[in-house]
Design an enzyme around this catalytic site. Structure first.
Site, mmCIF file in Angstrom:
data_model
loop_
_atom_site.group_PDB
_atom_site.id
_atom_site.type_symbol
_atom_site.label_atom_id
_atom_site.label_comp_id
_atom_site.label_asym_id
_atom_site.label_seq_id
_atom_site.Cartn_x
_atom_site.Cartn_y
_atom_site.Cartn_z
ATOM 1 N N GLU A 116 33.957 29.350 44.618
ATOM 2 C CA GLU A 116 34.585 30.670 44.460
ATOM 3 C C GLU A 116 33.544 31.768 44.212
ATOM 4 O OE1 GLU A 116 37.587 31.129 45.254
ATOM 5 O OE2 GLU A 116 38.801 29.366 44.747
ATOM 6 N N HIS A 140 37.795 31.680 36.100
ATOM 7 C CA HIS A 140 38.919 31.168 36.881
ATOM 8 C C HIS A 140 39.299 29.796 36.320
ATOM 9 C CE1 HIS A 140 41.422 29.725 40.055
ATOM 10 N NE2 HIS A 140 40.548 28.826 40.457
ATOM 11 N N HIS A 142 42.858 26.712 35.826
ATOM 12 C CA HIS A 142 44.124 26.196 36.361
ATOM 13 C C HIS A 142 45.077 25.818 35.213
ATOM 14 C CE1 HIS A 142 41.814 24.624 40.221
ATOM 15 N NE2 HIS A 142 41.833 25.930 40.134
ATOM 16 N N GLU A 170 51.139 39.818 20.929
ATOM 17 C CA GLU A 170 49.744 39.635 21.331
ATOM 18 C C GLU A 170 49.537 39.910 22.825
ATOM 19 O OE1 GLU A 170 47.753 38.897 18.807
ATOM 20 O OE2 GLU A 170 45.923 38.937 20.001
ATOM 21 N N HIS A 211 48.240 28.275 42.144
ATOM 22 C CA HIS A 211 46.824 27.879 42.074
ATOM 23 C C HIS A 211 46.253 28.065 40.669
ATOM 24 C CE1 HIS A 211 42.468 28.263 43.875
ATOM 25 N NE2 HIS A 211 42.480 27.740 42.669
HETATM 26 O O1 2HA Z 1 37.501 23.739 42.639
HETATM 27 O O2 2HA Z 1 39.088 26.010 41.184
HETATM 28 O O3 2HA Z 1 39.578 27.533 43.265
HETATM 29 C C1 2HA Z 1 37.209 24.965 42.075
HETATM 30 C C2 2HA Z 1 38.387 25.839 42.155
HETATM 31 C C3 2HA Z 1 38.681 26.500 43.437
HETATM 32 ZN ZN ZN Z 2 40.882 27.090 41.545
#
Ligand code: 2HA
Ligand code: ZN
Length: 275
Positions: A116, A140, A142, A170, A211
């Site tokens: 990314e 980033h 998940h 919050e 995602h």
């Molecule tokens: O594998 O999170 O978006 C890495 C990630 C891709």
């Molecule tokens: Zn990801």
């Protein structure tokens, strides 16, 4: 000083490991970048190794030309950040015109920056300009609850922001400008990077539907805190939805009262009357 003796590397590793402990980084999931200050670069200069293999970037980022970043590695595990930091992440330098990068430290096993990287660098450029250099961290992850909600709620900034703000005070304090939402897109592309950049002109946090989350901030603490707050609110919302939905929520007037008490500028588009 060695990179691994620096406070900024310590903060980078700790944040990655905290995300792992939260369950946000299954397998290779998630990535983190940090833009160093010039003092921090000077402090670790003796530990850097300047090769001459420059790698071109899919889109030029002149606004961060000459800057240095810590970057997690492609195909690496956040789980390994504490036990094998030098293999799990690295430092890159961007050329003066923002067209390419080279590795100056880390990726000891021959790795390379996160898949990314376009999204990170293009958004680093946006947030640097938008905050006059104050923001340095792009993260980033998940987190399961907010991803789950992206299968259920309409994919609109106004809906996600308001539903999450209602879960606890919050939230409006942590993301007063709201949250952006973009549809599912192929990960790692310049397209997802570009659309996220458009959102980052306005928001500190963007949901990549089905995602994950993409967040930016000034410090590791604040950026981690933003991710954590969104995910906690999403967890509560999932509990509430499973129990049949909301029966009591703060009113628009109560949001206005809180905004006044805490000097928040909450955009009007999120303060609509619900039926
Ligand atoms: O594998 O999170 O978006 C890495 C990630 C891709
Ligand atoms: Zn990801």
């Amino acid at each position: 000083m060695k990179v691994l003796e620096s406070r900024f590397a310590e903060g980078f590793i700790r944040m990655s490991n905290d995300g792992w402990l939260q369950g946000w980084h299954e397998c290779h999931g998630g990535n983190l970048t940090y833009r160093l200050t010039s003092e921090e670069v000077d402090d670790v200069k003796e530990d850097l190794c300047y090769g001459d293999s420059w790698v071109s970037l899919p889109e030029a980022v002149p606004g961060i030309g000459g800057d240095y970043f810590l970057v997690t590695g492609s195909g690496k595990f956040m789980r390994n950040m504490t036990v094998d930091p030098e293999d799990s992440f690295g430092m890159i330098e961007i050329d003066e015109r923002g067209r390419s990068y080279r590795i100056v430290w880390g990726f000891s096993g021959g790795g390379r920056p996160t898949s990314e990287l376009p999204a990170h660098l293009m958004n680093q450029e946006v947030i640097k300009r938008r905050t006059n250099g104050n923001y340095r961290v792009v993260y980033h992850a998940h987190p399961a609850n907010i991803i789950a909600l992206s299968f259920v709620l309409p994919l609109k900034d106004e809906i996600f922001t308001r539903e999450l703000w209602e879960m606890e005070p919050e939230c409006a304090m942590t993301f007063p400008s709201g949250m952006g939402v973009i549809p599912w897109m192929v990960p790692g592309t310049a397209e997802i990077a570009r659309l996220t950049c458009r959102m980052m002109e306005e928001y500190d946090v963007v949901l990549w539907a089905q995602h994950g989350l993409f967040a930016a901030g000034d410090t590791f603490d604040n950026t981690f805190g933003l991710m954590h707050t969104v995910e906690k609110a999403a967890q509560m919302l999932n509990l509430v939805l499973a129990a049949g939905g909301k029966h009591h929520v703060p009113s628009v007037q109560e949001f206005r009262d809180m905004a006044e008490a805490f000097h928040l500028e909450l955009p009007e588009k999120f303060l609509y009357e619900k039926q």
